[in-house]
Structures are given as C-alpha cells and as structure tokens.
Write a protein that holds these residues in place. Structure first.
Motif, PDB file in Angstrom:
ATOM      1  N   GLU A 105     105.011  45.633  36.477  1.00 52.60           N
ATOM      2  CA  GLU A 105     103.701  45.568  37.130  1.00 52.60           C
ATOM      3  C   GLU A 105     102.948  44.303  36.721  1.00 52.60           C
ATOM      4  N   THR A 126     104.404  41.486  35.968  1.00 55.79           N
ATOM      5  CA  THR A 126     105.071  40.409  36.714  1.00 55.79           C
ATOM      6  C   THR A 126     104.615  40.397  38.171  1.00 55.79           C
ATOM      7  N   ARG A 127     104.520  41.593  38.763  1.00 54.25           N
ATOM      8  CA  ARG A 127     104.045  41.666  40.157  1.00 54.25           C
ATOM      9  C   ARG A 127     102.636  41.101  40.280  1.00 54.25           C
ATOM     10  N   GLU A 140     101.581  37.826  42.543  1.00 53.16           N
ATOM     11  CA  GLU A 140     100.579  37.917  43.608  1.00 53.16           C
ATOM     12  C   GLU A 140      99.378  37.027  43.309  1.00 53.16           C
ATOM     13  N   ARG A 194     104.520  37.359  46.682  1.00 54.91           N
ATOM     14  CA  ARG A 194     104.496  38.773  47.057  1.00 54.91           C
ATOM     15  C   ARG A 194     105.731  39.443  46.478  1.00 54.91           C
ATOM     16  N   LEU A 195     105.553  40.649  45.950  1.00 54.59           N
ATOM     17  CA  LEU A 195     106.663  41.403  45.377  1.00 54.59           C
ATOM     18  C   LEU A 195     106.522  42.857  45.808  1.00 54.59           C
ATOM     19  N   TYR A 248     108.678  46.847  45.914  1.00 53.17           N
ATOM     20  CA  TYR A 248     109.750  47.622  45.307  1.00 53.17           C
ATOM     21  C   TYR A 248     110.535  48.351  46.401  1.00 53.17           C
ATOM     22  N   ARG A 265      99.949  50.641  36.718  1.00 55.29           N
ATOM     23  CA  ARG A 265      99.513  49.527  37.566  1.00 55.29           C
ATOM     24  C   ARG A 265      98.243  48.900  37.023  1.00 55.29           C
TER      25      ARG A 265
END
Length: 380
Positions: A72, A74-75, A79, A84-85, A87, A102
């Motif tokens: 989370e 890293t995401r 962003e 954009r990432l 799952y 999150r």
C-alpha cells in the motif's frame, strides 16, 4: 519494462514482469522476508515509471500486515508520482488486509478564515451543539418520565433497595461535607457583611442579609453545586464504567430496561435527597452566620434569633425548597446522559465526567436565575 530480480526460492517474496503491464508477485510477503519485500517493492516502483501497473497477487503464498503495508505504501508513492497501480487475483483475506492498512489520502483542508469569520464559525458550532444537547436532554427526560409511569403502574418492579442505597450515597453520606462547607460560607458572608455594614452603623442588618440570601438563594445553590460535583460525577462514572464493560448491553439482552434499572432509582434519590440537604445546609449556614455575628459583631444569640424571625418568614424557606427538586432533576438527567455517552476508553470516561460536572453546575446556576426572575415577577 524492467523486471525485478527473480529468486529461486519459492518462499521468498519476489516480483516478475508479465505481458501487458502486469507484475506477478510470489512467495511470502511477511515480516521475516522484510529485505526481499522491500527489494521487490522497489522493483514495482521502477516498473511503474513506464505506465500503469496491474499487480497479480495470485502467486502470493502468504501476506501479513507488513507485506500489505509495503504494497500500500508503494501504491501510494506510485500514485503520488502520477502513476497508477491496481491489484488483481487477490484472495478475500488479502483484500481485507490491504483495505485495513491502506494509507489515508490527504484531503484538502478548509480555506483559511479571517479572525472574525473563525470566531463566528466556532460560535455557530457551539450554538448548534448546545441545541442538540438540549434536544437530546428533552428526549432522555421523556424516556425517564415514561419509565417512571411504567414503574408507577407496576409498583412491584420498583427497585426499592437500589433507591435506598442511592439515597444513602447522595443524602446521608453527603451531609458532613455539605454542612461543613455551608457553615463556613455562612460565617464568611456574615463577616464580610458586618465589616461593610458597620461603616453605616447598621451591622445588625447582617441578620437580614444572611437570612434572605441563604434561605432563598445560597443554601440550595451551594448544595446543588456540591451534589453535582459529588453525586453527579459518581453517576456518570458508574454508568460510564458499565457502558465500557458492556453491562448496559447485557441488561438489554436480558430484556430489562436500563432506564428503569439504573436511572429511575438514582434520579428519585436525588429528587428526595437534595431538598433535605439544602434544608440542612441552610441551617448550617445560619449557624455559621450567627456564630460570626456573635464573635465579630457582639450580637447575642437571642438577639440574632429574634432579628431572624422578623427578617424572614416561611415563604423564604419555601422558595429555596421549591427549587431543590428541579435542580436535582437537572443534575440527574445531565449526569446519566453523559454516562450513557461514554465510549470504550478511559479518556472518554474522564471527558464525560468533566462535561457532566460542568454542564450540571452551569444549568443549576441558569435555573436558579430563572427562578429568581419568576419569584420576583410574582412578588413571592
């Protein structure tokens, strides 16, 4: 698109590139694989530089809080950099864990206000909050009245033992401290009155001063404030502790009404006990005033009592006693409302006990002022 290093051990956290901007994760993304987890996450950040990523979690053997948090984090970093990432292939357990860890997204703060606008905003918030508290108090008062009517219709359900116990706690055990403080306050008022009135040669009128002031206002007001701080805070703490231990919910599960069980005996004990305490407090304050008049003003006990009989009458005593049950009702309602509002922490309990005492004292003073205006209007 670059590819993170593939490790031969299937238990080690790793990421490998697939076609179509997909990255497949495998291994154990757990705390014991911290270095490998960080290395694989660094590979995700590098691969995200070329566009959007879809991270496939199908091959993840195990995911714990650390692995989910790193994903989370890293995401969020990707962003924040404009990437954009997303799952794919996550199991229900993985989705729940990823949701729980999150990172909160920063929301834009409110536009800065000027000093006057900020003051008006805070004032409006407090007024609205006071209105909501008033409505909640009226609704709770209606529930208490309904519970009292149910108990009156079925006298066998009245918890007499609890009522006697609360009356003992509120009235009997409160007599020493209330009488002592009232005695001292009566003496202080008499002393100050004598020192001021003797300038005009009218020190004998100190009897009128302390008689009217104590019987009409000071006796019941001091008693109500002390009861709010002593018994009101105890009610809030007791009910709040029961809320924290879920004992109130247990009563509801057993089909019992917490209002009838917990609130009615306490409020009735206050309504009965506070007039008694107010009467004793008034007598103690008059005794303190009489002793001070004898010591500082040279007034004999016979002269003090004779002057007191001329200065006051029964309706002055009645004014103070009439106020007492209403003040007791206000204290009981506020104390029990704050007790039921306690949540599951010691901080919440302390906050609501403080609010109970402050609100009770404030409302007692407001009610005393309203009664003073009313009795003055009817010349009583």
């Amino acid at each position: 698109m670059s590819t993170a290093e593939t490790l031969p051990n299937p238990d080690v956290a790793a990421a490998s590139a697939l076609s179509g901007g997909r990255i497949a994760l495998r291994g154990r993304w757990t705390v014991d694989q911290g270095n490998a987890v960080e290395a694989a996450a660094a590979g995700l950040r590098r691969d995200a530089a070329s566009g959007a990523l879809i991270v496939d979690l199908t091959g993840v053997a195990r995911l714990d809080t650390l692995g989910a948090w790193v994903l989370e984090r890293t995401r969020a970093e990707i962003e924040a950099a404009g990437g954009r990432l997303a799952y794919a292939g996550a199991s229900p357990e993985h989705r729940i864990l990823l949701k729980e860890v999150r990172l909160p997204t920063a929301e834009p703060g409110p536009a800065p206000r000027g000093r006057l606008a900020g003051f008006l905003h805070d004032l409006g918030v407090r007024v609205v909050g006071a209105g909501q508290d008033l409505l909640a108090g009226l609704a709770f008062f209606g529930e208490v009245v309904t519970a009292c009517l149910r108990v009156a219709a079925r006298p066998g359900t009245f918890r007499g033992t609890a009522f006697v116990n609360q009356l003992d706690q509120v009235a009997f055990r409160g007599v020493p401290i209330i009488v002592l403080i009232s005695f001292l306050v009566g003496g202080i008022v008499a002393q100050q009155g004598i020192f001021q009135l003797q300038r005009f040669g009218a020190q004998s009128f100190v009897v009128n001063l302390i008689g009217l002031l104590i019987l009409r206002e000071l006796g019941v007001l001091l008693t109500s404030i002390m009861v709010a701080g002593r018994s009101g805070s105890a009610f809030t703490a007791e009910i709040g502790s029961m809320r924290m231990r879920e004992e109130v919910d247990a009563l509801r599960v057993m089909g019992l009404d917490p209002i009838e069980i917990l609130i009615v005996p306490r409020i009735l004990a206050l309504v009965v006990g506070l007039p008694i305490l107010a009467f004793l407090a008034s007598l103690a304050a008059l005794a303190g005033g009489g002793l001070t008049a004898a010591l500082y003003g040279g007034m004999t006990t016979e002269a003090f009592l004779a002057r007191l009989q001329v200065a006051v009458s029964f309706h002055h005593v009645a004014v103070g006693l009439i106020k007492a049950p209403f003040m007791a009702l206000i204290i009981g309602i506020i104390a029990t409302i704050e007790g039921f509002a306690v949540e599951g922490s010691a901080e919440s309990l302390g906050r609501h006990v403080t609010a109970s005492v402050v609100k009770s004292i404030f409302m007692v003073i407001v009610l005393d002022g309203l009664f003073a205006i009313f009795f003055a209007a009817i010349d009583f």
